[in-house]
Design a protein around this motif. Structure first.
Motif: not given
Length: 74
Positions: A48-52, A39-41, A54-63, A10-18
């Motif tokens: 953890g989450r894998i985000l797409n 969006f979350v792939v 700009a065409g690249a997959r980026v892993a984000i840890d759970n914390r 589902v398309p999302i926009r990041l609003t806060e990255v603390p």
């Protein structure tokens, strides 16, 4: 909503990255910054989450996924 609660594909926009200061620059280099549309792939086994971004997959840890805020883009 928290990034950890966002639905998959589902398309999302990041609003806060603390994230902690020592990780801030690296997250911005990978494209994880306020205003980024993505969006979350995939959800990882330990939260953890894998985000797409700009065409690249980026892993984000759970914390970090529990700290980052996002909104659904209609």
């Amino acid at each position: 909503m928290k990034l950890s609660d966002c639905p998959v594909r589902v398309p999302i926009r990041l609003t806060e990255v603390p994230v902690p200061g020592k990780n801030q620059l690296r997250m911005q280099e990978m494209g994880v910054r306020v205003g980024t549309q993505t969006f979350v792939v995939q959800r990882g086994a330990y939260g953890g989450r894998i985000l797409n971004i700009a065409g690249a997959r980026v892993a984000i840890d759970n914390r970090s996924a529990r700290l980052i805020q996002a909104e659904v883009v209609a």
